[in-house]
Write a protein that holds these residues in place. Structure first.
Motif, PDB file in Angstrom:
ATOM      1  N   ASP A  89     -82.527 -15.682 -33.578  1.00 47.07           N
ATOM      2  CA  ASP A  89     -83.531 -16.454 -32.846  1.00 47.07           C
ATOM      3  C   ASP A  89     -83.379 -16.176 -31.352  1.00 47.07           C
ATOM      4  O   ASP A  89     -82.312 -16.406 -30.773  1.00 47.07           O
ATOM      5  CB  ASP A  89     -83.361 -17.954 -33.113  1.00 47.07           C
ATOM      6  N   PHE A  90     -84.439 -15.673 -30.747  1.00 48.00           N
ATOM      7  CA  PHE A  90     -84.449 -15.393 -29.309  1.00 48.00           C
ATOM      8  C   PHE A  90     -85.308 -16.439 -28.597  1.00 48.00           C
ATOM      9  O   PHE A  90     -86.429 -16.712 -29.023  1.00 48.00           O
ATOM     10  CB  PHE A  90     -85.047 -14.014 -29.018  1.00 48.00           C
ATOM     11  N   VAL A  91     -84.792 -16.993 -27.527  1.00 45.40           N
ATOM     12  CA  VAL A  91     -85.583 -17.871 -26.656  1.00 45.40           C
ATOM     13  C   VAL A  91     -85.346 -17.404 -25.224  1.00 45.40           C
ATOM     14  O   VAL A  91     -84.229 -17.502 -24.699  1.00 45.40           O
ATOM     15  CB  VAL A  91     -85.189 -19.354 -26.803  1.00 45.40           C
ATOM     16  N   ALA A  92     -86.389 -16.870 -24.599  1.00 47.93           N
ATOM     17  CA  ALA A  92     -86.260 -16.320 -23.253  1.00 47.93           C
ATOM     18  C   ALA A  92     -86.371 -17.426 -22.209  1.00 47.93           C
ATOM     19  O   ALA A  92     -87.285 -18.250 -22.257  1.00 47.93           O
ATOM     20  CB  ALA A  92     -87.331 -15.265 -23.010  1.00 47.93           C
ATOM     21  N   SER A  93     -85.435 -17.423 -21.276  1.00 47.94           N
ATOM     22  CA  SER A  93     -85.489 -18.341 -20.138  1.00 47.94           C
ATOM     23  C   SER A  93     -85.670 -17.496 -18.879  1.00 47.94           C
ATOM     24  O   SER A  93     -84.730 -16.874 -18.389  1.00 47.94           O
ATOM     25  CB  SER A  93     -84.198 -19.166 -20.052  1.00 47.94           C
ATOM     26  N   LEU A  94     -86.906 -17.452 -18.401  1.00 47.73           N
ATOM     27  CA  LEU A  94     -87.248 -16.649 -17.229  1.00 47.73           C
ATOM     28  C   LEU A  94     -87.971 -17.544 -16.227  1.00 47.73           C
ATOM     29  O   LEU A  94     -88.992 -18.149 -16.557  1.00 47.73           O
ATOM     30  CB  LEU A  94     -88.146 -15.473 -17.637  1.00 47.73           C
ATOM     31  N   THR A  95     -87.438 -17.623 -15.005  1.00 50.25           N
ATOM     32  CA  THR A  95     -88.039 -18.516 -14.007  1.00 50.25           C
ATOM     33  C   THR A  95     -88.717 -17.758 -12.869  1.00 50.25           C
ATOM     34  O   THR A  95     -89.288 -18.386 -11.980  1.00 50.25           O
ATOM     35  CB  THR A  95     -86.970 -19.459 -13.413  1.00 50.25           C
ATOM     36  N   SER A  96     -88.651 -16.436 -12.889  1.00 45.65           N
ATOM     37  CA  SER A  96     -89.321 -15.653 -11.851  1.00 45.65           C
ATOM     38  C   SER A  96     -90.827 -15.679 -12.092  1.00 45.65           C
ATOM     39  O   SER A  96     -91.320 -15.184 -13.110  1.00 45.65           O
ATOM     40  CB  SER A  96     -88.820 -14.207 -11.863  1.00 45.65           C
ATOM     41  N   LYS A  97     -91.569 -16.242 -11.147  1.00 40.68           N
ATOM     42  CA  LYS A  97     -93.019 -16.334 -11.304  1.00 40.68           C
ATOM     43  C   LYS A  97     -93.670 -14.956 -11.313  1.00 40.68           C
ATOM     44  O   LYS A  97     -94.647 -14.721 -12.029  1.00 40.68           O
ATOM     45  CB  LYS A  97     -93.609 -17.194 -10.182  1.00 40.68           C
ATOM     46  N   SER A  98     -93.120 -14.039 -10.544  1.00 38.10           N
ATOM     47  CA  SER A  98     -93.692 -12.689 -10.481  1.00 38.10           C
ATOM     48  C   SER A  98     -93.542 -11.968 -11.814  1.00 38.10           C
ATOM     49  O   SER A  98     -94.483 -11.334 -12.311  1.00 38.10           O
ATOM     50  CB  SER A  98     -93.009 -11.885  -9.372  1.00 38.10           C
ATOM     51  N   CYS A 126     -96.263 -10.764 -14.799  1.00 35.25           N
ATOM     52  CA  CYS A 126     -96.315  -9.421 -15.396  1.00 35.25           C
ATOM     53  C   CYS A 126     -96.393  -9.506 -16.917  1.00 35.25           C
ATOM     54  O   CYS A 126     -97.131  -8.747 -17.559  1.00 35.25           O
ATOM     55  CB  CYS A 126     -95.088  -8.610 -14.979  1.00 35.25           C
ATOM     56  N   ILE A 127     -95.635 -10.432 -17.487  1.00 35.78           N
ATOM     57  CA  ILE A 127     -95.662 -10.603 -18.946  1.00 35.78           C
ATOM     58  C   ILE A 127     -96.997 -11.192 -19.378  1.00 35.78           C
ATOM     59  O   ILE A 127     -97.589 -10.773 -20.374  1.00 35.78           O
ATOM     60  CB  ILE A 127     -94.481 -11.488 -19.398  1.00 35.78           C
ATOM     61  N   ARG A 128     -97.498 -12.156 -18.609  1.00 39.76           N
ATOM     62  CA  ARG A 128     -98.767 -12.795 -18.954  1.00 39.76           C
ATOM     63  C   ARG A 128     -99.919 -11.799 -18.947  1.00 39.76           C
ATOM     64  O   ARG A 128    -100.817 -11.851 -19.799  1.00 39.76           O
ATOM     65  CB  ARG A 128     -99.066 -13.937 -17.974  1.00 39.76           C
ATOM     66  N   GLY A 159     -99.654  -8.626 -19.499  1.00 37.01           N
ATOM     67  CA  GLY A 159     -99.441  -7.557 -20.468  1.00 37.01           C
ATOM     68  C   GLY A 159     -98.867  -6.271 -19.922  1.00 37.01           C
ATOM     69  O   GLY A 159     -98.860  -5.252 -20.619  1.00 37.01           O
ATOM     70  N   VAL A 160     -98.358  -6.287 -18.683  1.00 38.91           N
ATOM     71  CA  VAL A 160     -97.781  -5.056 -18.130  1.00 38.91           C
ATOM     72  C   VAL A 160     -96.263  -5.011 -18.327  1.00 38.91           C
ATOM     73  O   VAL A 160     -95.622  -3.994 -18.046  1.00 38.91           O
ATOM     74  CB  VAL A 160     -98.120  -4.893 -16.629  1.00 38.91           C
ATOM     75  N   ALA A 161     -95.689  -6.110 -18.814  1.00 37.62           N
ATOM     76  CA  ALA A 161     -94.246  -6.154 -19.088  1.00 37.62           C
ATOM     77  C   ALA A 161     -94.006  -7.024 -20.313  1.00 37.62           C
ATOM     78  O   ALA A 161     -94.845  -7.863 -20.675  1.00 37.62           O
ATOM     79  CB  ALA A 161     -93.472  -6.692 -17.887  1.00 37.62           C
ATOM     80  N   LYS A 162     -92.854  -6.813 -20.957  1.00 38.77           N
ATOM     81  CA  LYS A 162     -92.494  -7.601 -22.136  1.00 38.77           C
ATOM     82  C   LYS A 162     -90.994  -7.871 -22.151  1.00 38.77           C
ATOM     83  O   LYS A 162     -90.213  -7.187 -21.489  1.00 38.77           O
ATOM     84  CB  LYS A 162     -92.898  -6.867 -23.424  1.00 38.77           C
ATOM     85  N   TYR A 163     -90.625  -8.883 -22.932  1.00 40.23           N
ATOM     86  CA  TYR A 163     -89.217  -9.115 -23.212  1.00 40.23           C
ATOM     87  C   TYR A 163     -88.770  -8.061 -24.224  1.00 40.23           C
ATOM     88  O   TYR A 163     -89.470  -7.789 -25.207  1.00 40.23           O
ATOM     89  CB  TYR A 163     -88.991 -10.503 -23.810  1.00 40.23           C
ATOM     90  N   VAL A 164     -87.613  -7.483 -23.988  1.00 35.59           N
ATOM     91  CA  VAL A 164     -87.088  -6.454 -24.890  1.00 35.59           C
ATOM     92  C   VAL A 164     -85.636  -6.787 -25.214  1.00 35.59           C
ATOM     93  O   VAL A 164     -84.827  -7.035 -24.311  1.00 35.59           O
ATOM     94  CB  VAL A 164     -87.179  -5.050 -24.254  1.00 35.59           C
ATOM     95  N   TYR A 165     -85.328  -6.792 -26.513  1.00 37.64           N
ATOM     96  CA  TYR A 165     -83.964  -7.063 -26.965  1.00 37.64           C
ATOM     97  C   TYR A 165     -83.450  -5.828 -27.712  1.00 37.64           C
ATOM     98  O   TYR A 165     -84.028  -5.422 -28.721  1.00 37.64           O
ATOM     99  CB  TYR A 165     -83.929  -8.287 -27.877  1.00 37.64           C
ATOM    100  N   HIS A 166     -82.390  -5.255 -27.196  1.00 41.14           N
ATOM    101  CA  HIS A 166     -81.787  -4.069 -27.811  1.00 41.14           C
ATOM    102  C   HIS A 166     -80.606  -4.525 -28.671  1.00 41.14           C
ATOM    103  O   HIS A 166     -79.654  -5.128 -28.172  1.00 41.14           O
ATOM    104  CB  HIS A 166     -81.317  -3.095 -26.726  1.00 41.14           C
ATOM    105  N   ILE A 167     -80.691  -4.249 -29.978  1.00 37.56           N
ATOM    106  CA  ILE A 167     -79.670  -4.680 -30.935  1.00 37.56           C
ATOM    107  C   ILE A 167     -78.938  -3.445 -31.441  1.00 37.56           C
ATOM    108  O   ILE A 167     -79.564  -2.485 -31.893  1.00 37.56           O
ATOM    109  CB  ILE A 167     -80.316  -5.434 -32.116  1.00 37.56           C
ATOM    110  N   GLU A 168     -77.614  -3.480 -31.387  1.00 31.96           N
ATOM    111  CA  GLU A 168     -76.850  -2.291 -31.769  1.00 31.96           C
ATOM    112  C   GLU A 168     -75.522  -2.675 -32.410  1.00 31.96           C
ATOM    113  O   GLU A 168     -74.846  -3.616 -31.976  1.00 31.96           O
ATOM    114  CB  GLU A 168     -76.590  -1.417 -30.542  1.00 31.96           C
ATOM    115  N   CYS A 169     -75.166  -1.933 -33.463  1.00 29.84           N
ATOM    116  CA  CYS A 169     -73.859  -2.071 -34.106  1.00 29.84           C
ATOM    117  C   CYS A 169     -73.225  -0.684 -34.122  1.00 29.84           C
ATOM    118  O   CYS A 169     -73.662   0.199 -34.862  1.00 29.84           O
ATOM    119  CB  CYS A 169     -73.997  -2.616 -35.526  1.00 29.84           C
ATOM    120  N   ALA A 170     -72.210  -0.488 -33.297  1.00 27.98           N
ATOM    121  CA  ALA A 170     -71.598   0.834 -33.158  1.00 27.98           C
ATOM    122  C   ALA A 170     -70.913   1.279 -34.443  1.00 27.98           C
ATOM    123  O   ALA A 170     -70.904   2.466 -34.777  1.00 27.98           O
ATOM    124  CB  ALA A 170     -70.596   0.818 -32.002  1.00 27.98           C
ATOM    125  N   GLN A 171     -70.362   0.337 -35.193  1.00 28.49           N
ATOM    126  CA  GLN A 171     -69.596   0.694 -36.388  1.00 28.49           C
ATOM    127  C   GLN A 171     -70.472   1.310 -37.474  1.00 28.49           C
ATOM    128  O   GLN A 171     -70.067   2.233 -38.175  1.00 28.49           O
ATOM    129  CB  GLN A 171     -68.867  -0.539 -36.936  1.00 28.49           C
TER     130      GLN A 171
END
Length: 293
Positions: A41-50, A54-56, A58-70
């Protein structure tokens, strides 16, 4: 993937720099068990109005990179929503799982500026290319311990046998023994035996035999009273099944809530969702396209 204290040629909101004098980006990430799989479950906490603008737009998005090295598993979850859910198959990960959070430009941004920039950048604007990082959150690391019950391992509580009755052309299930006996017609049994030597075909075999057999067993148990169910407690299959339901799904097999479950879905989850692997193997074997449209 570990987040390095990287310097960018433009202001980036991060916990290790002062490029922004206002604003924070700190997502909350929770991992909970969903049967044998994991729900993130991801919940983004972003307070930068600028950046929010950008997200509103559509020129930027939240991105979560998930990785398991093993295991070598890696994937990216991209969203414009504050809350997002991702289901991670337990077979994909083992050991340390790392999740890195970003705000990333998904389109070229010309002349990006913000009153939130540090005074050193006052009055300046920047051209941000698609794919460039605009905000970095703290890295989330968790150890994923394999705790898969033997139920997902076919030989544990299932025994695939040949039906000695040549007149029977259907699969039968016998739950009166120590293990659940799946009886196949003679020709089908030898086909099963031949295919079982190919590990990649196991998902297909489980989908064809074990899943429907388990649905049958669960339906039979639902038809019994809780006391009647407990009469199977001396059998291996009942012990393993009841333990898996309790530890992985928080469900007591002798509780009335058991009767409300969707057994088609539950049976697939108990066998570690073999359907996707089955289709993937068949599409690759027959040289046809599969996956997303």
């Amino acid at each position: 993937m570990e987040i390095k204290y990287k310097l960018y040629p433009y202001p980036v909101l991060s916990p290790y720099s002062n490029d922004y004098k206002e604003g924070i980006f700190q997502p909350t990430i929770d991992i909970v068990r969903d049967g044998y799989n994991l729900r993130i479950d991801f919940v983004a906490s972003l307070t930068s109005k600028s950046l929010l603008e950008c997200i509103r737009t559509g020129v930027a998005k939240y991105v979560y990179h998930i990785e398991c090295a093993q295991t070598g598993f890696r994937t990216v979850v991209q969203t414009d929503k504050v809350s997002e859910v991702y289901t991670l198959l337990s077979k994909s990960v083992n050991g340390k799982l790392q999740i890195c959070s970003f705000v990333v430009a998904v389109k070229d941004i010309t002349g990006y500026s913000s009153p939130e920039f540090h005074d050193d950048y006052k009055g300046r604007s920047f051209d941000i290319e698609a794919g460039c990082v605009m905000a970095v959150g703290k890295m989330y690391t968790v150890d994923i311990t394999k705790d898969i019950d033997d139920l997902a391992n076919t030989p544990s509580i299932f025994n695939i046998t040949r039906n000695p009755d040549p007149s029977c052309k259907q699969m039968l299930v016998d739950m009166s023994q120590r293990k659940i006996i799946i009886k196949l017609p003679m020709n089908d049994f030898y086909s099963y035996k031949a295919l079982s030597t190919t590990p990649q075909a196991q998902a297909i075999l489980n989908s064809l035999t074990v899943v429907p057999a388990l649905v049958y067993v669960l339906e039979e148990l639902r038809a019994m009273s809780p006391q009647e169910r407990s009469e199977n407690s001396d059998t291996l299959w009942y012990k393993v099944l009841s333990k898996a339901l309790l530890t992985q799904f928080d469900c007591d097999i002798e509780d009335e809530a058991f009767d409300t479950l969707n057994f088609m879905i539950l049976a697939q989850k108990l066998i570690n969702d073999p359907l996707s692997d089955a289709f993937a193997f068949m599409t690759s074997s027959f040289g046809v396209a599969g996956g997303d449209e």
